[in-house]
Design an enzyme around this catalytic site. Structure first.
Site, PDB file in Angstrom:
ATOM      1  N   ASN A 264      65.273   8.581 -32.780  1.00  8.32           N
ATOM      2  CA  ASN A 264      64.633   7.449 -32.764  1.00  8.32           C
ATOM      3  C   ASN A 264      65.144   7.273 -30.915  1.00  8.32           C
ATOM      4  O   ASN A 264      65.586   6.822 -30.326  1.00  8.32           O
ATOM      5  CB  ASN A 264      65.685   5.587 -33.127  1.00  8.32           C
ATOM      6  CG  ASN A 264      64.735   4.915 -32.705  1.00  8.32           C
ATOM      7  OD1 ASN A 264      63.566   4.740 -31.900  1.00  8.32           O
ATOM      8  ND2 ASN A 264      65.574   3.789 -32.712  1.00  8.32           N
ATOM      9  N   SER A 265      65.066   8.768 -30.625  1.00  7.54           N
ATOM     10  CA  SER A 265      65.460   9.306 -28.879  1.00  7.54           C
ATOM     11  C   SER A 265      65.151   8.953 -27.933  1.00  7.54           C
ATOM     12  O   SER A 265      63.954   8.771 -28.321  1.00  7.54           O
ATOM     13  CB  SER A 265      65.799  10.852 -28.934  1.00  7.54           C
ATOM     14  OG  SER A 265      65.518  10.845 -28.326  1.00  7.54           O
ATOM     15  N   ASN A 266      65.127   7.680 -27.113  1.00  7.93           N
ATOM     16  CA  ASN A 266      64.600   7.824 -25.876  1.00  7.93           C
ATOM     17  C   ASN A 266      64.645   9.177 -25.048  1.00  7.93           C
ATOM     18  O   ASN A 266      63.095   8.729 -24.560  1.00  7.93           O
ATOM     19  CB  ASN A 266      65.024   6.532 -25.256  1.00  7.93           C
ATOM     20  CG  ASN A 266      65.367   4.776 -25.317  1.00  7.93           C
ATOM     21  OD1 ASN A 266      64.189   4.515 -25.775  1.00  7.93           O
ATOM     22  ND2 ASN A 266      66.626   4.611 -25.499  1.00  7.93           N
TER      23      ASN A 266
ATOM     24  N   CYS B 278      64.373  12.231 -26.184  1.00  6.60           N
ATOM     25  CA  CYS B 278      62.573  12.604 -26.479  1.00  6.60           C
ATOM     26  C   CYS B 278      61.745  12.490 -27.010  1.00  6.60           C
ATOM     27  O   CYS B 278      60.389  12.676 -26.142  1.00  6.60           O
ATOM     28  CB  CYS B 278      63.068  13.145 -27.973  1.00  6.60           C
ATOM     29  SG  CYS B 278      64.703  14.334 -28.131  1.00  6.60           S
TER      30      CYS B 278
ATOM     31  N   GLY C  20      68.938  11.755 -31.952  1.00  7.69           N
ATOM     32  CA  GLY C  20      69.059  11.149 -32.893  1.00  7.69           C
ATOM     33  C   GLY C  20      67.214  11.047 -33.131  1.00  7.69           C
ATOM     34  O   GLY C  20      66.192  11.077 -32.018  1.00  7.69           O
TER      35      GLY C  20
END
Ligand SMILES: *Cc1c(COP(=O)(O)O)cnc(C)c1O
Length: 332
Positions: free
Chosen positions: A74-76, A78, A72
């Protein structure tokens, strides 16, 4: 049993394990302990770096150049991957999903600052074409003489499992020091790898603790199956000496799906209230996508009586603080 493969030390470990005295007392159920995997680092913080330690060892061993992963916007995961790449002098390419709420904020802002290459796709295209997007970008780098490692959503695969298998050993030694025998170990489940590693670990340790994954997106059936699939893959790849049938028979995956709410990354009022409650009563910061939902699930299950007669439960705080900022309007 199973010898841990080599890793690169990226996470700050061991992370603390401590009691939440006021919340425990307030709800009148078991003592609630918290495993602080929100403290595994700064820009690498959260659960994903434990998986990346094993992935990145293989990346360096195989002389690869690029980490390609997805999630997503807002991915942690990534964000952690982007900073791991920068820290080790590698390239990162992030394939991000815009669910309609995209903002240049939260983890995305950090991704930009890290210098990672980023491609954002709308939700529909992302889900329809994810595999081919991975292939396209891998080919793009190959044509430039660069070799890529494809890391799936959340880093949850056979290699990722090892991160939380190792964490289960770390926790088990902390339990021993504290004289704890928790009845349950609770974590948020988003791509299932954390739950898979913990479920595998406590099963191999023949612990009486039951691991519970609290789903933040897909169904409990999805996660139960994902845990079995990741562990099976892990066994084939890293532990062929173990009896697969026996291993899976002893696994006991358990997922609760009652706390997803409207969907992935969609917070609801109880989640926001839980975040405020834990911040003000215990000085611990949860997040709206994962740990806030999971902790709300834990508190609800106390009220429903699931833990009656149980003295201790452990909540695994998997991080996510940076992801909170885009939700600022919900806290006003
Ligand atoms: C990714 C993530 C999770 C979920 O872990 P999975 O291994 O993907 O199931 C939980 N909490 C936070 C903060 C995360 O970033």
């Amino acid at each position: 049993m199973f010898e841990l493969p080599p890793k690169i030390d990226l996470a700050q470990k061991s992370t603390p394990l401590h009691l939440l005295p006021r919340i425990s007392q307030k709800y009148g159920g078991p003592r609630i302990w918290i495993k602080r995997d929100d403290l595994t680092g700064s820009v690498l913080s959260g659960n994903k770096v434990r998986k990346l330690e094993y992935v990145l060892h293989e990346v360096q061993r195989d002389n690869l150049d690029v980490l390609i992963t997805c999630g997503g916007w807002n991915s942690n995961h990534c964000r952690a991957t982007a900073f791991v790449a920068a820290q080790l002098g590698l390239k990162a390419h992030l394939i991000l999903r815009d669910d309609g709420g995209f903002k240049s904020d939260g983890n995305y802002l950090l991704d930009k600052i890290s210098g990672a290459a980023i491609s954002v796709y709308d939700e529909k295209r992302y889900f329809a074409e994810l595999n081919s997007l991975f292939e396209t970008w891998q080919k793009h780098y190959a044509e430039r003489g660069l070799k890529s490692r494809l890391i799936p959503t959340g880093g949850s695969d056979a290699t990722g499992v090892i991160g939380y298998y190792a964490a289960s050993l770390e926790m088990s030694s902390q339990f021993e020091t504290l004289g704890l025998e928790p009845g349950y170990i609770v974590c948020a489940s988003g791509s299932g790898g954390t739950q898979a590693g913990l479920t595998l670990g406590f099963s191999l340790l023949q612990s009486s603790a039951q691991v519970i994954g609290i789903a933040v997106c897909d169904s409990s059936r999805y996660f139960d199956n994902k845990v079995v699939a990741d562990v099976s893959q892990w066994q084939k790849q890293y532990a062929p000496q173990l009896d697969a049938a026996q291993l899976l028979k002893n696994l006991r995956p358990l997922t609760l799906e009652a706390y997803i709410g409207p969907g992935y990354a969609k917070a609801y009022p109880e989640v926001i209230r839980t975040i405020q409650e834990l911040a003000s009563e215990e000085g611990v910061l949860l997040d709206p996508t994962y740990t806030g939902k999971a902790f709300w699930g834990l508190l609800s299950e106390i009220k429903l009586g699931r833990f009656d007669g149980v003295e201790d439960v452990v909540f695994v705080h998997t991080g996510g603080s940076f992801g909170l900022f885009p939700y600022r309007d919900m806290f006003l």
